[in-house]
Scaffold this active site. Structure first.
Site, mmCIF file in Angstrom:
data_model
loop_
_atom_site.group_PDB
_atom_site.id
_atom_site.type_symbol
_atom_site.label_atom_id
_atom_site.label_comp_id
_atom_site.label_asym_id
_atom_site.label_seq_id
_atom_site.Cartn_x
_atom_site.Cartn_y
_atom_site.Cartn_z
ATOM 1 C CG ASP A 1 -2.172 0.866 0.981
ATOM 2 O OD1 ASP A 1 -2.141 1.717 0.063
ATOM 3 O OD2 ASP A 1 -3.163 0.736 1.729
HETATM 4 C C1 BGC Z 1 -5.064 3.145 0.048
HETATM 5 C C2 BGC Z 1 -5.136 2.095 -1.034
HETATM 6 C C3 BGC Z 1 -5.009 2.748 -2.380
HETATM 7 C C4 BGC Z 1 -3.713 3.519 -2.436
HETATM 8 C C5 BGC Z 1 -3.468 4.208 -3.761
HETATM 9 C C6 BGC Z 1 -3.886 4.072 -0.114
HETATM 10 O O1 BGC Z 1 -4.029 5.184 0.697
HETATM 11 O O2 BGC Z 1 -5.028 2.518 1.317
HETATM 12 O O3 BGC Z 1 -6.347 1.392 -0.927
HETATM 13 O O4 BGC Z 1 -5.073 1.773 -3.380
HETATM 14 O O5 BGC Z 1 -3.748 4.514 -1.439
HETATM 15 O O6 BGC Z 1 -4.271 5.318 -3.902
#
Ligand code: BGC
Length: 753
Positions: free
Chosen positions: A301
């Protein structure tokens, strides 16, 4: 609330940067941290090889390609950038990244490897970075609403639609597939997940991912694992006994992975058993690879990587979303770690192989994601059908709904129903065509803006009732709203709860809406409440209103869908994918979410299992949902043969309208020994014309009949008598039969055929 932007460090990013250096302003666009210069003409490679042979398997193609790659090229593929500029932190995304996107991994032109363009998320093509870089697209209802349809065809169609929009927007990776179990009703991201039961969540999310991937777009499944609250999400520690983990959250992931074959898994922010999920070798290697046989790649993530060699050796394949981490951990630092012998060249090869294998396997090379027109008109029907299928009619006293043609004075109150329908906040937010229907609500920045999709329930209600006088009050004045209600034949109150990424919410409607509903319900008992919430809310006013329709965040056709349901043009058929508690006192841990260690002492006793085990009566049961017609079920038989259990029964529509029922099979060992008295073993969505009936047959996954034997590292079904229950909800068992199962064990690698 944590501001996402606050997590971005001030960094000098450039070809040689690996240390944290306070930055002079970087160049207008950054060069890749590692690897060769990026050339846009990736599909005109200087070199061709066996990897171009589409007759070979993805494994063989990946092997051939990785053998031809330089170390820098491999390092390029394992490192991803945030796709959008961050003015505050002076970060500029690489020039080839799609503005407003979540992520980007450079192409390698020499070998014809396409760039990876990554977009969020499960409801459609999202926008990062705000309105300035927005991409207006179709939004599905939230994932929890899709789960509430209990209809795999709806999940698949929705996935196929958003995958199509992603591919036609130039994206070949979609960060979808949220399947963390709903343990905590206050978790701000519940709307992105599939509910509280591993079978339901795993099945529905898998189907959505299959739909996305049918477009030659890789989908993730996320956030692996136990990212079950947002409070303290970057450092919080989820603690759960491993046996309980296997039959709860991990089973949801396992089912989703084996059914959908996602190209990637996203490891989560939180720690698990004290170790960050993205460097947790138990999760990333022992469970995911050794036991489940996952062949795709693990991406972190955005900001969830915390080390170089530790993470790579634990099983992280791609370090995503630079500069969300405190420093780049892969790229140049990984090169140094390989040179120092902390990470073997073979490990780097394996990481790279997994990435390109997924790219070959999902058609990313042969079917490039190129921007081209989107059939938005066709997609309107898909998202509206999903919103209609997922809305749950919770209460309908004296058949108050569907609205009678005789209603001449209709009062509509609250929830910005004159403008649109609410959406969940954070990285998954889709900017709709037509823009935010209620701009300016705070917060307008991350994790906002608070977005209302421009599908006005009020306008749609007026369309359905041309002969009626339809009046609107915004609900800010409960006295005025009650006066309006008193003069109406029927009152429809729209009530909202805004949830979003990076914060948790109380299990209540926002602001003073409970008092508003109380006042309106007291003025007119013919009050219908339409809920737009991310998860469950307490309903202190329930006895004072006639009907309640849970519409969740219903997507860009939400207003039309709600009106179709209220007026009976569509018969409600959604069922709750979670138990609605009366109050937080009924939950396993009323005091959470809190920071630090979050010990899931309830283990696998989640949702209805908790309510069953503790003999607590919920507000509304898991699986509950009403219809405008009536169904009967019966004729249940169950057979055990060769270790498998199959149930058969008949569903009949005994009412006067067409509709769809959701018969559920629960299973329970007479001898006990499970985490809870019963588990969901199967379900179906059965559409029937008035008077029609259908025989349904379903087999129960053996793991749902087993416990996890941690010492023996295997699944274990205890021999003996099992109840097989045919039910309309977890609290409405219609028929029970008993079968005897022989004792059996299955290896950790066992999977349904
Ligand atoms: C989130 C993810 C997301 C990623 C990219 C993170 O803050 O937890 O679910 O895919 O950002 O935007």
């Amino acid at each position: 609330m944590t501001l996402r932007i606050a997590a971005v460090p001030l960094l000098l990013v450039g070809a040689a940067a690996s240390a944290q250096v306070a930055a002079p302003p970087p160049p207008a666009k950054v060069a890749p941290v590692a690897g060769t210069p990026v050339l846009p003409a990736w599909n005109k490679p200087a070199i061709r090889g066996a990897w171009n042979d589409t007759r070979l398997t993805p494994d063989l193609r990946a092997k051939a390609l990785v053998a031809a790659m330089t170390r820098d090229e491999k390092l390029t593929l394992v490192f991803g950038y945030f796709g959008t500029d961050f003015p505050v932190s002076l970060y500029h995304a690489p020039v080839e990244a799609h503005a407003g996107s979540a992520g980007y991994v450079p192409a390698i032109a020499r070998l014809g490897i396409p760039a990876q363009h990554q977009t969020d998320a499960g409801v459609g093509v999202a926008t990062q970075g705000g309105a300035a870089v927005k991409r207006e697209r179709t939004a599905l209802p939230s994932n929890v609403a899709i789960a509430a349809s209990w209809d795999v065809a709806v999940a698949h169609a929705g996935g196929a639609m958003i995958g199509d929009e992603a591919h036609r927007s130039g994206f070949n990776v979609m960060l979808a597939g949220g399947v963390d179990l709903l343990r905590e009703p206050r978790n701000g991201r519940n709307f992105e997940y599939g509910g509280e039961d591993p079978l339901l969540a795993g099945t529905m999310v898998a189907e959505q991912v299959r739909g996305i991937q049918s477009n030659h777009v890789i989908s993730t499944i996320k956030h692996y694992a136990f990212n079950d609250q947002e409070t303290d999400r970057n450092t919080g520690n989820s603690v759960i006994e491993h046996g309980a983990a296997r039959v709860s959250d991990l089973l949801a992931f396992q089912l989703a992975i084996e059914r959908a074959d996602p190209g990637s898994i996203m490891c989560s922010y939180n720690r698990v058993d004290g170790t960050h999920a993205c460097e947790n070798s138990w999760l990333l290697t022992d469970v995911l690879r050794t036991d489940w046989g996952f062949k795709g790649y693990v991406m972190s993530d955005w900001g969830a990587t915390h080390s170089t060699a530790i993470a790579a050796n634990a099983g992280l394949d791609q370090d995503s979303g630079f500069p969300f981490d405190t420093q780049p951990f892969f790229a140049a630092p990984l090169r140094e770690a390989v040179e120092r012998g902390e990470v073997t060249p073979a490990r780097l090869d394996l990481m790279t192989t997994r990435i390109v294998r997924s790219m070959f396997g999902h058609g990313v090379f042969e079917d490039p994601a190129i921007e081209r027109p989107i059939d938005y008109a066709a997609h309107v029907a898909v998202t509206r059908a999903a919103a209609e299928a997922g809305a749950v009619l919770l209460k309908n006293q004296d058949d108050l709904l569907p609205l009678a043609a005789s209603a001449k004075r209709i009062a509509v109150i609250g929830g910005h129903a004159d403008k649109g329908v609410l959406a969940g906040g954070g990285s998954s937010l889709v900017y709709p065509i037509g823009g935010n229907a209620v701009p300016g609500l705070l917060p307008t920045g991350w994790p906002g803006p608070i977005m209302y999709h421009p599908s006005s329930p009020l306008d749609e209600i007026k369309r359905h009732a041309p002969g009626a006088t339809v009046t609107f009050a915004d609900g800010s004045d409960p006295v005025a709203a009650a006066a309006l209600a008193r003069d109406a034949d029927i009152v429809i109150v729209f009530a909202t709860q805004w949830q979003g990424e990076s914060f948790d919410t109380p299990m209540t409607l926002d602001g003073t809406q409970d008092a508003l509903i109380d006042a309106v319900g007291a003025a007119n008992s013919k009050t219908v409440v339409v809920l737009e919430t991310g998860s469950q809310v307490a309903m202190p006013w329930l006895d004072h209103v006639g009907a309640v329709l849970e519409a969740w965040y219903p997507g860009t056709q939400g207003g039309a869908a709600i009106a179709n349901l209220l007026f009976g043009k569509v018969n409600p058929s959604g069922r709750l994918p979670m138990t609605f508690a009366k109050s937080v006192d009924q939950l396993a841990d009323p005091a959470t979410p809190h920071v630090g260690n979050v010990a899931y002492s309830e283990g696998a006793t989640v949702g209805y299992k908790w309510f069953d085990a503790k003999a607590i009566a919920p507000l509304f049961a898991f699986g509950h949902g009403l219809s405008y017609t009536r169904f009967t079920v019966g004729g249940l038989t169950a057979v055990a043969a060769n270790g498998a259990l199959t149930a058969r029964f008949t569903v009949r529509n005994t009412g006067a309208r067409a509709g769809a029922s959701v018969p559920q099979i629960y299973v329970s060992p007479d001898a006990g020994g499970w985490e809870a008295p019963k588990r969901l073993g199967g379900f179906a969505k059965v559409a029937l014309a008035p008077g029609a009936s259908q025989t349904v047959s379903m087999s129960v996954d053996r793991r749902l009949l087993a416990t996890w034997d941690e010492a023996g590292h295997q699944w274990k079904v205890a021999g003996g008598a099992y109840k097989v229950m045919l039910a309309d909800s977890a609290r409405d068992i219609r028929q029970t039969v008993t079968v005897t199962l022989p004792a059996q064990t299955m290896p950790a690698t066992w999977r349904a055929k």
